[in-house]
Design a protein around this motif. Structure first.
Motif, PDB file in Angstrom:
ATOM      1  N   THR A   1       0.823  -1.209   0.000  1.00  0.00           N
ATOM      2  CA  THR A   1       0.000   0.000   0.000  1.00  0.00           C
ATOM      3  C   THR A   1       0.856   1.258   0.000  1.00  0.00           C
ATOM      4  N   THR A   2       0.510   2.192  -0.877  1.00  0.00           N
ATOM      5  CA  THR A   2       1.087   3.538  -0.826  1.00  0.00           C
ATOM      6  C   THR A   2       0.171   4.346   0.086  1.00  0.00           C
ATOM      7  N   TRP A   3       0.594   4.565   1.328  1.00  0.00           N
ATOM      8  CA  TRP A   3      -0.306   5.028   2.382  1.00  0.00           C
ATOM      9  C   TRP A   3      -0.749   6.475   2.214  1.00  0.00           C
ATOM     10  N   ASN A   4      -0.040   7.276   1.446  1.00  0.00           N
ATOM     11  CA  ASN A   4      -0.489   8.650   1.230  1.00  0.00           C
ATOM     12  C   ASN A   4      -1.246   8.785  -0.082  1.00  0.00           C
ATOM     13  N   SER A   5      -1.985   7.727  -0.438  1.00  0.00           N
ATOM     14  CA  SER A   5      -2.805   7.716  -1.645  1.00  0.00           C
ATOM     15  C   SER A   5      -4.169   7.107  -1.328  1.00  0.00           C
ATOM     16  N   GLY A   6      -5.023   6.995  -2.345  1.00  0.00           N
ATOM     17  CA  GLY A   6      -6.340   6.412  -2.156  1.00  0.00           C
ATOM     18  C   GLY A   6      -6.304   4.947  -1.775  1.00  0.00           C
ATOM     19  N   GLN A   7      -5.139   4.283  -1.918  1.00  0.00           N
ATOM     20  CA  GLN A   7      -5.025   2.879  -1.529  1.00  0.00           C
ATOM     21  C   GLN A   7      -5.244   2.683  -0.031  1.00  0.00           C
ATOM     22  N   LEU A   8      -5.072   3.761   0.736  1.00  0.00           N
ATOM     23  CA  LEU A   8      -5.329   3.712   2.177  1.00  0.00           C
ATOM     24  C   LEU A   8      -6.759   3.250   2.464  1.00  0.00           C
ATOM     25  N   LEU A   9      -7.727   3.656   1.621  1.00  0.00           N
ATOM     26  CA  LEU A   9      -9.132   3.311   1.845  1.00  0.00           C
ATOM     27  C   LEU A   9      -9.347   1.804   1.726  1.00  0.00           C
ATOM     28  N   PHE A  10      -8.802   1.193   0.665  1.00  0.00           N
ATOM     29  CA  PHE A  10      -9.014  -0.240   0.455  1.00  0.00           C
ATOM     30  C   PHE A  10      -8.329  -1.064   1.529  1.00  0.00           C
ATOM     31  N   SER A  11      -7.071  -0.751   1.827  1.00  0.00           N
ATOM     32  CA  SER A  11      -6.351  -1.519   2.845  1.00  0.00           C
ATOM     33  C   SER A  11      -6.965  -1.306   4.222  1.00  0.00           C
ATOM     34  N   GLY A  12      -7.453  -0.089   4.476  1.00  0.00           N
ATOM     35  CA  GLY A  12      -8.146   0.164   5.738  1.00  0.00           C
ATOM     36  C   GLY A  12      -9.425  -0.634   5.849  1.00  0.00           C
ATOM     37  N   LEU A  13     -10.149  -0.789   4.724  1.00  0.00           N
ATOM     38  CA  LEU A  13     -11.373  -1.587   4.712  1.00  0.00           C
ATOM     39  C   LEU A  13     -11.069  -3.052   5.009  1.00  0.00           C
ATOM     40  N   LEU A  14      -9.994  -3.579   4.430  1.00  0.00           N
ATOM     41  CA  LEU A  14      -9.599  -4.965   4.708  1.00  0.00           C
ATOM     42  C   LEU A  14      -9.207  -5.148   6.175  1.00  0.00           C
ATOM     43  N   ALA A  15      -8.510  -4.165   6.733  1.00  0.00           N
ATOM     44  CA  ALA A  15      -8.124  -4.250   8.146  1.00  0.00           C
ATOM     45  C   ALA A  15      -9.369  -4.247   9.034  1.00  0.00           C
ATOM     46  N   ALA A  16     -10.371  -3.411   8.684  1.00  0.00           N
ATOM     47  CA  ALA A  16     -11.616  -3.368   9.450  1.00  0.00           C
ATOM     48  C   ALA A  16     -12.358  -4.703   9.347  1.00  0.00           C
ATOM     49  N   ALA A  17     -12.360  -5.303   8.144  1.00  0.00           N
ATOM     50  CA  ALA A  17     -13.015  -6.602   7.958  1.00  0.00           C
ATOM     51  C   ALA A  17     -12.328  -7.676   8.795  1.00  0.00           C
ATOM     52  N   ALA A  18     -11.009  -7.645   8.853  1.00  0.00           N
ATOM     53  CA  ALA A  18     -10.275  -8.620   9.674  1.00  0.00           C
ATOM     54  C   ALA A  18     -10.594  -8.425  11.150  1.00  0.00           C
TER      55      ALA A  18
END
Length: 337
Positions: free
Chosen positions: A104-121
């Motif tokens: 993940t490039t954390w200072n980009s929109g990819q933060l949203l998708f990876s954050g969603l996966l972390a919330a699902a976990a």
């Protein structure tokens, strides 16, 4: 058979008495899987295949349960199935999280998708949320299931079948759209003739939205292991010089600039990537590079740019992108007068 059932019920009772055991096992096995995959690609194939078979069980759960009862005369207890489903979600999500977190490039929109996966976990290991909030809402549970499967396929397909990132994304998205049908059918209860058209239309919207959102989805199996922006490069050793964060316009004109990236990829994977040079937010040049997976420290690829615009001072970025437009990483530097 009676003894087997007794052991099964004891196992279920143990899981109910100590629910944290399942969560800890899922987390530890997920992280261990990532570390082992990083060292041995063959193991990744086995783990990915197990995940896909597990998801097949979830999709055909009712049919398979009836067949097991018919063939073996064993009625699988509902608590076992519930815990099996939860454990598969935990295993899958914690298996893929290390891949997505490192890519993940954390200072980009990819933060949203990876954050969603972390919330699902997180939801998968908190029983009150999983059983009392998520599971009773059939449409939400199916959406949760689809999200996890989409992420699992993005991770497993390049490892198992050596598919490129665009091919993996297309297949994973197609599977997610197909699996969205049960969720949509349970949500749309109108019994009129246009219900079918509405289902098809919403599926098309989901597919189109998923494709447009690909720039926010990290390429799960590609990540940068070494980067450099430099004016010097050793061709014989494929080694960059000192990495620069700032340089003068004179240096840029006289020597040009190298963008060096070492990219980790699964063994046997052939992928086309792009170095996209941007000046003050505007694309200046896009250079294609072909990489090959398997090298432990990442496949070394670089571009050498010598032609710069007349007004070259300001903020520069070199975005490392897949053919599908997913961002692998960003190199940044400043050019001063």
């Amino acid at each position: 058979m009676i003894a087997w059932k007794q052991h099964l019920h004891r196992l279920i009772a143990l899981g109910q008495a100590h629910p944290g055991i399942v969560a800890i096992f899922g987390f530890v096995s997920g992280v261990a899987s990532f570390l082992l995959v990083d060292r041995q690609a063959e193991l990744a194939r086995v783990l990915g295949l197990v995940m896909l078979v597990s998801w097949l069980w979830l999709i055909l759960e009712n049919v398979l349960r009836e067949q097991i009862a018919r063939w073996f005369g064993v009625q699988l207890p509902p608590p076992l199935l519930r815990y099996a489903t939860q454990m598969i979600h935990q295993e899958s999500l914690f298996f893929i999280l290390p891949f997505f977190f490192i890519t993940t490039t954390w200072n980009s929109g990819q933060l949203l998708f990876s954050g969603l996966l972390a919330a699902a976990a997180l939801v998968s290991i908190i029983d009150p949320l999983y059983y009392k909030w998520l599971a009773p809402r059939r449409w939400l549970f199916l959406a949760y299931h689809t999200l996890a499967l989409f992420a699992v396929l993005l991770t497993a397909l390049p490892i198992i079948f050596k598919l490129t990132t665009p091919q993996s994304y297309q297949l994973a998205l197609a599977a997610a759209v197909l699996l969205s049908f049960p969720s949509l059918m349970s949500t749309i209860t109108v019994q009129r003739w246009w219900r079918g058209l509405l289902l098809v239309g919403l599926s098309v919207v989901i597919g189109a939205g998923g494709w447009l959102a690909r720039v926010w989805v990290p390429p799960a199996t590609l990540w940068l292991t070494e980067v450099a922006v430099t004016t010097e490069f050793d061709d014989s050793n494929r080694a960059p010089g000192e990495s620069l964060k700032q340089l003068s316009l004179t240096q840029l004109r006289n020597q040009g600039l190298y963008a060096y990236t070492a990219i980790n990829a699964p063994r046997g994977l052939n992928e086309r990537i792009y170095h996209v040079w941007r000046h003050n937010g505007e694309e200046v040049e896009r250079i294609a590079l072909d990489i090959h997976g398997g090298r432990k420290k990442g496949y070394r690829a670089w571009t050498h740019k010598q032609n710069f615009p007349e007004q070259a001072s300001g903020r520069w970025q070199i975005q490392v992108l897949t053919e599908a437009g997913q961002m692998i990483g960003v190199l940044r530097f400043q050019v001063t007068e």
